[in-house]
Every structure is written in structure tokens, then in C-alpha cells.
Motif scaffolding. Structure first.
Motif, PDB file in Angstrom:
ATOM      1  N   PHE A   1     -77.415 -31.796-175.560  1.00  0.00           N
ATOM      2  CA  PHE A   1     -78.140 -30.809-176.377  1.00  0.00           C
ATOM      3  C   PHE A   1     -78.057 -29.426-175.714  1.00  0.00           C
ATOM      4  CE2 PHE A   1     -81.353 -34.157-178.148  1.00  0.00           C
ATOM      5  CZ  PHE A   1     -80.335 -34.728-178.880  1.00  0.00           C
TER       6      PHE A   1
ATOM      7  N   SER B   1     -77.357 -37.690-173.479  1.00  0.00           N
ATOM      8  CA  SER B   1     -77.471 -37.085-174.810  1.00  0.00           C
ATOM      9  C   SER B   1     -78.325 -35.822-174.744  1.00  0.00           C
ATOM     10  CB  SER B   1     -78.083 -38.071-175.797  1.00  0.00           C
ATOM     11  OG  SER B   1     -77.285 -39.220-175.873  1.00  0.00           O
ATOM     12  N   MET B   2     -79.381 -35.867-173.922  1.00  0.00           N
ATOM     13  CA  MET B   2     -80.241 -34.681-173.792  1.00  0.00           C
ATOM     14  C   MET B   2     -79.468 -33.542-173.115  1.00  0.00           C
ATOM     15  SD  MET B   2     -84.025 -35.948-172.903  1.00  0.00           S
ATOM     16  CE  MET B   2     -84.385 -37.641-173.191  1.00  0.00           C
TER      17      MET B   2
ATOM     18  N   ILE C   1     -70.823 -28.311-182.139  1.00  0.00           N
ATOM     19  CA  ILE C   1     -70.983 -29.609-182.807  1.00  0.00           C
ATOM     20  C   ILE C   1     -69.796 -30.514-182.488  1.00  0.00           C
ATOM     21  CG2 ILE C   1     -71.080 -30.762-185.062  1.00  0.00           C
ATOM     22  CD1 ILE C   1     -72.665 -28.357-186.097  1.00  0.00           C
TER      23      ILE C   1
ATOM     24  N   PHE D   1     -74.678 -28.061-176.223  1.00  0.00           N
ATOM     25  CA  PHE D   1     -74.607 -27.556-177.602  1.00  0.00           C
ATOM     26  C   PHE D   1     -75.209 -26.153-177.683  1.00  0.00           C
ATOM     27  CE2 PHE D   1     -76.857 -27.089-181.708  1.00  0.00           C
ATOM     28  CZ  PHE D   1     -75.760 -27.009-182.527  1.00  0.00           C
ATOM     29  N   TYR D   2     -76.354 -25.961-177.010  1.00  0.00           N
ATOM     30  CA  TYR D   2     -77.017 -24.654-177.009  1.00  0.00           C
ATOM     31  C   TYR D   2     -76.086 -23.585-176.433  1.00  0.00           C
ATOM     32  CZ  TYR D   2     -80.237 -20.923-175.717  1.00  0.00           C
ATOM     33  OH  TYR D   2     -80.840 -19.701-175.581  1.00  0.00           O
TER      34      TYR D   2
ATOM     35  N   VAL E   1     -69.958 -31.679-178.756  1.00  0.00           N
ATOM     36  CA  VAL E   1     -71.072 -32.602-178.512  1.00  0.00           C
ATOM     37  C   VAL E   1     -70.834 -33.937-179.221  1.00  0.00           C
ATOM     38  CG1 VAL E   1     -73.534 -32.983-178.953  1.00  0.00           C
ATOM     39  CG2 VAL E   1     -72.763 -30.831-178.003  1.00  0.00           C
TER      40      VAL E   1
END
Lengths: 154, 494
Positions: free
Chosen positions: A85, A81-82, A101, A88-89, A104
């Protein structure tokens, strides 16, 4: 036997405090006529970090006395999950926030154990679409420009 | 004043938009409360960006309604699946789930609903009377008193969560340090910005709170993907019988007092209140043996106390600007964002708005009672939503909510960064609530210290000559060192 790895947290906190103190010492000083009898901008953060160091010392003492069990490493969904992120960035900066979004959310659904791909796809597409409509039409918030939002905003 | 207060509270009933908003938010609050992991704090953090365009009263009513309804709803899953929806409902599992296993889930829920409602309404009434009185006392406060009060509030962080006093205080100090990022308010000197001018005005609370509460919870929940939930069958919620009422009324009243008092204490919240409410119910009970096996007194004690704490926690939040819990920290941010400055000003210049907010909380308590009695069974099913679907939705709400606050992508990155920081903090036994409260109180403590030093020409010890300030500092000292001194005295006696 002393479990050495439990001291990682106090060590990290101590290093953090010293770094903050070092950075605070580099801050500008204001002229006496502005500060008067009050404090320089650096004083308060330094005071906080000294307090922190005292508390870290107490924490080390507590750890030494009680010897808490080391914390096991997290499972893949947490680290995954990290990493998502970060994905996503990258997607938000280089393509579009809503593409980020969608991707992810879809990958997170799958990563967290959703076996029905169509459910993951539906969740990842319907949720951001609904939230976008709510924020754009009701709350009048404009989202950052990207591949998808450019099409919508024109 | 009294007529004005009654009038303002009554105006909520004749405002169909506000009533509708409270109804929708109560439904949402109950859903948030029953979803394991998504408590009142996470719910309020996620909803905060949605309230930005609302009228101030409506916005705070939404946040306050989420607070009271989610606090209650945690008990539904605590009773039916032995998984408290919120930490405040943890004590309810001790007797709620055993009673449900005996086939009396409906009765357990009925007791929980009634106790929560009585607790909630009691605390709102106390809030209505106590808040203006406290505001009058606060009128006398100057910088030294506010400085001492914030120090007291920070000292109370030691017991804000189960992480341990030292870890909580470290979290609080980290939060206070975060508040120093940006331009210093008196001199304008840039601190810890590293050339990033978007941070000139400091870190904004909204994205930080979304990160600390929602994103970090998402990462915590990622550890529970394999968890299998066992549900208990339930036909319908039953209202307590006359015998039940006879058995629990004293417990409810006691817990109402305990909950409200604990809620009023800065940085103490519903979780502590429910634990103490439960243990006091057990201490005063004639049927101590029933506790842990399905005692209705245990359920009533915990539930009345945790909902009574909601109103209590609003007192220091609205009067002094010192939040009583993670959720009230978010409500405080809501007040600030909407230009409602907490403190005496709120109770002198905007009395009508204050009482409308209180009125909304009162109605929210009645609404969740009706929902608890007639729809608990349906809401309980919501808790079975797979985590693999729920938490990606929370992710989307979090990042869009963080962006919506100011229309800056930096806020999204901050939310994600603080989500990871919050996760690691929790992983190593630190709670995130002290960080949030520290962040809010940080500016207050530094600014008031600076003003006090100017007042006394740099002689800091003069703060101790102010009676109220001295009292708060003594309380802070006792709060921090009291347990240690007490245990030392006990050891010496032995």
C-alpha cells in the motif's frame, strides 16, 4: 499468570480517548448567541470519549476475568500487502496511479503465491486497463494526471 | 396508493434496461457470494462507485440485488466446500455440507434455493406493506424521537456481530466519533481536521466503507493463502420432493417470520437471523438427531431466515435511515448519494421510486432462484479462483472505486488507511460493521440531540417526557442491560 500483552488493545483505546479529549478541549468555543441552549462543538466528542473510557474499563475487567489468548503475529503476505500500500502511495504520487496499480497488483499476485509470472503480469495489466476503460468511457471519470494518463489525455 | 404501488412494481417488468441490469447484477451477486470472503457487504462496497452515474432507482436496484443474490449465494459454497461465501450462510454449513458429503449435494442446494427464494419474496411483501405503515408512524417523529431512535439503533450494535457487546459498542462509538470530523454543522467550528480542508464537509462514507469492508477483507484473506479447499462432487441441483416439502414448509414459514422480524430490528442482520432460524428449526423439529448430520430442516431454517432478513433490514433503512446491517448501511449511502433522503419524505414524495426498488428486489429473488437451480454447479467453480488472482483484482477495484467517488486522491488514501484500521480492528476481535453504522448514525444522533436541547431550552431530561422517545430509550436500556439483568435474576433464582 496474567498475560500482559492482551492489555495492549485497551491501553491503546484509552490513550486514543485521552488524546481526543485533549484535542477537543483545544477546539474553539462559539458565542452564546449561536449555541444558545445547545452544545458546544467540543461537548459531543468529549462525551463520546468518556463513554469509550467506561467501555474500555469494562473490557479490561472482561480480559482480567477471561484471560483471552494473545493473538499470534501475522504471516508475511499480510505485512507485505500493507507495505505494498505504501509502494502504491509513492508510485501514485511520483509517477502515475495506474503504474502504482500495475506494480502493486503484480507484486501482490507473487506475494500471495502465484508462481506463474505471466499470469501475474496479465492480471496486473488487463484488470486496470479494463477498469480504466469502463470508468473513462462509460462513467466519464477523469483520472489524476501522471506519466500514463498524460499520454492518454494528451 | 395501492394501485400506484402495484403500477410502480409492475413497471420494473416492462423496463428492459432495468431487467437487464438486475440480471447482470444477480449473476455478479451470485459470483460475489460464492467467492469466500467477498460477501454482500464487500460486493456492495465495491459496486457503489459504479452506480454513481446511474439513475437513482437503477443504482439502488443494483445494490439491493447484490444484497439478496449474494446473501443466497453464500450457501452454494457452504454446501459444496464447507466454506460459507458469506457469514449469513455459516449456519447452512452445519447441515448442508454433511448432506453433500452423503452424495446429496444437489438436494441440499435445491432446498437452499427454494427456502431462500420463499424467504426473500416473503420479506419483500412484508417490506411493501410494513414500510409505508412505519413511515406513517415516523411522520410523528421530531428531534427527540429521532435522537432516542438513533440511540436505540446504536444500542443494538451490541449484538450486530460475534465480536462481543463491549467491543461492538466501542466500534460504534469510534464510528460516531468519525462522524464528528469536519466542520460542526451548527457553529461551523472545525473539528479534528488538522488543517486539512478537504475534510471540511466531514468524512465521506464511500471511501471509508470501501476501506473498512473491501481492503480490510483483503488483508484478512492474506492469512488464508495456503488454505486448501476440498470440493464435493455434484451432478445437478434437485428440486425438493413432495416429502421434502411436507417436512420443511413449517420450518420455512417460521424462519420467514423470524428472519423478517430480526431484519427489521436496527443493526441486526442476516447472520443473526440465520443462526436463530437454524436453532428454532432444531427446537421445533421432530427429528432433532438429524441436525448436524444433514438435516434438510436445518438448511431450510437457516436459508429462509437469512434471505427473509434482507427485506426486513430494508425497512428501518428506508423508513428511518437506520441501517439493519453492513450491507444496508452501504445501500443507505447509495440512497443519500442519489438524493433519495430516507424517511417519511421518501414514502410521500417518491413513492414510485420506492416501489420500483421493491419490485427490483422481488425480481432479483426470482432470478437468483433460476440461477441457483440451473447454474449453481457453474457458479460453484468460480469459488476455485485462486486468491492470489482474486484479491489483487479487489485491490484495483477498491482504489479506483474510491477515487471515482469524488475524483480526489485523498479518498484513495482514506480507503487504504481505513482498510488497515479495519484489519487491525478485526484482528483484535472488533467487527467493522459497528464502525460503519456508527459513522452513519453519528450525524443523526448529534444533530437531533442539538435540536432537542434547543427545543427544551437546554433541559435534556425533557426528552424523557416524550412518550415515543422514552419508549426507544427504554428499549435501548433493555437491549444493553437486559441480558445482564436476566442472567443476574437466573443466578439469584438458582
Amino acid at each position: 499468570m496474567i498475560k500482559k500483552n492482551i492489555y495492549f488493545v485497551p491501553l491503546f483505546l484509552a490513550i486514543f480517548s485521552f488524546v481526543v479529549i485533549a484535542v477537543a478541549l483545544q477546539l474553539d468555543t462559539s458565542p452564546e448567541m449561536i449555541v444558545g441552549d445547545s452544545m458546544q462543538a467540543r461537548s459531543f466528542p468529549i462525551f463520546l470519549m468518556i463513554l469509550n473510557l467506561i467501555l474500555v474499563a469494562v473490557l479490561i475487567l472482561q480480559f482480567y476475568k477471561n484471560q483471552p489468548n494473545p493473538i499470534p503475529l501475522e504471516k508475511f503476505p499480510t505485512w507485505g500487502s500493507m507495505i505494498l500500500f505504501l509502494v502504491f502511495y509513492v508510485l501514485t504520487v511520483f509517477t502515475d496511479m495506474f503504474i502504482g496499480i500495475f506494480v502493486v497488483m503484480f507484486l501482490m499476485c507473487v506475494l500471495w503465491g502465484e508462481k506463474r509470472i505471466w499470469v501475474a503480469l496479465l492480471t496486473a495489466s488487463i484488470t486496470p486497463a479494463l477498469i480504466f476503460m469502463l470508468f473513462d468511457l462509460v462513467l466519464k471519470i477523469r483520472f489524476p494526471r501522471g506519466i500514463l494518463t498524460n499520454i492518454y489525455y494528451g | 396508493m395501492f394501485e400506484q404501488a402495484i403500477g410502480a412494481m409492475a413497471s420494473v417488468v416492462v423496463d428492459p434496461y432495468l431487467l437487464g441490469l438486475i440480471f447482470v447484477t444477480t449473476v455478479l451477486g451470485v459470483i460475489i457470494g460464492v467467492l469466500p470472503g467477498l460477501g454482500a457487504t464487500t460486493g456492495a462496497a465495491l459496486l457503489l462507485p459504479f452506480t454513481l452515474t446511474m439513475d437513482p432507482v437503477h443504482a439502488i436496484a443494483v445494490l439491493a440485488t447484490i444484497y439478496v443474490s449474494a446473501t443466497f449465494a453464500g450457501s452454494i459454497t457452504a454446501i459444496l466446500i464447507n466454506a460459507p461465501g458469506t457469514s449469513a450462510a455459516a449456519a447452512t454449513t452445519f447441515d448442508g455440507y454433511p448432506l453433500a458429503q452423503k452424495g446429496e449435494a444437489g438436494r441440499a442446494l435445491g432446498i437452499a434455493v427454494i427456502s431462500s427464494t420463499v424467504g426473500g419474496i416473503f420479506s419483500v411483501l412484508i417490506l411493501c406493506f410494513a414500510a409505508p405503515l412505519l413511515a406513517r408512524v415516523a411522520y410523528e417523529f421530531r428531534s427527540p424521537e429521532y435522537f432516542a431512535l438513533t440511540v436505540f439503533g446504536l444500542s443494538m450494535l451490541a449484538s450486530i456481530s460475534a465480536g462481543g457487546a463491549v467491543k461492538n459498542l466501542i466500534g460504534g462509538i469510534f464510528g460516531v466519533w468519525l462522524s464528528t470530523i469536519g466542520a460542526e454543522r451548527v457553529t461551523g467550528i472545525e473539528r479534528f481536521m488538522f488543517g486539512n480542508y478537504e475534510l471540511y464537509e466531514g468524512l465521506h462514507f464511500v471511501p471509508i466503507f470501501i476501506g473498512l469492508f473491501a481492503i480490510s477483507e483483503l488483508l484478512v484473506q492474506s492469512k488464508t493463502v495456503d488454505k486448501i479447499i476440498k470440493t464435493v462432487a455434484m451432478k445437478a441441483v434437485k428440486l425438493p420432493t413432495k416429502e421434502d416439502y411436507k417436512k420443511i414448509w413449517k420450518t420455512i414459514l417460521r424462519s420467514c417470520g423470524i428472519g423478517t422480524f430480526i431484519g427489521v430490528l436496527p443493526a441486526e442482520g442476516a447472520t443473526v437471523a440465520s443462526m436463530i432460524g437454524y436453532s428454532e428449526a432444531r427446537r421445533w423439529s421432530k427429528n432433532k438427531k438429524e441436525f448436524g448430520k444433514g438435516s434438510i430442516e436445518g438448511i431450510a431454517g437457516a436459508e429462509a431466515a437469512n434471505n427473509a432478513a434482507t427485506g426486513g433490514a430494508m425497512v428501518p433503512t428506508m423508513v428511518l435511515g437506520i441501517p439493519g446491517s453492513g450491507t444496508t448501511a452501504i445501500i443507505l449511502v447509495g440512497l443519500m448519494v442519489h438524493g433519495l433522503r430516507p424517511g417519511v419524505y421518501l414514502f410521500t414524495e417518491q413513492v414510485e421510486k420506492v416501489y420500483q426498488i421493491f419490485g427490483s428486489m422481488f425480481i432479483a429473488n426470482v432470478m437468483f432462484m433460476l440461477m441457483g437451480l440451473y447454474a449453481a454447479k457453474i457458479f460453484a467453480r468460480v469459488s476455485l479462483v485462486p486468491t492470489a488472482i482474486l484479491w489483487p483484482i479487489v485491490f484495483a477495484l477498491s482504489v479506483i472505486g474510491a477515487y471515482a467517488f469524488q475524483g480526489q486522491l485523498l479518498d484513495v488514501w482514506l480507503a487504504l488507511i481505513f482498510g488497515v484500521i479495519g484489519f487491525f480492528a478485526r484482528r483484535f476481535g472488533f467487527s467493522v460493521a459497528p464502525i460503519a453504522v456508527g459513522l452513519i448514525l453519528g450525524e443523526m444522533v448529534e444533530t437531533n440531540l442539538q435540536h432537542s436541547l434547543k427545543m427544551f431550552d437546554g433541559a435534556w431530561w425533557m426528552i424523557l417526557t416524550q412518550p415515543l422517545a422514552l419508549m426507544f430509550l427504554i428499549f435501548a436500556f433493555l437491549g444493553l442491560c437486559g441480558p445482564m439483568i436476566f442472567s443476574w435474576i437466573t443466578k439469584q433464582k438458582k
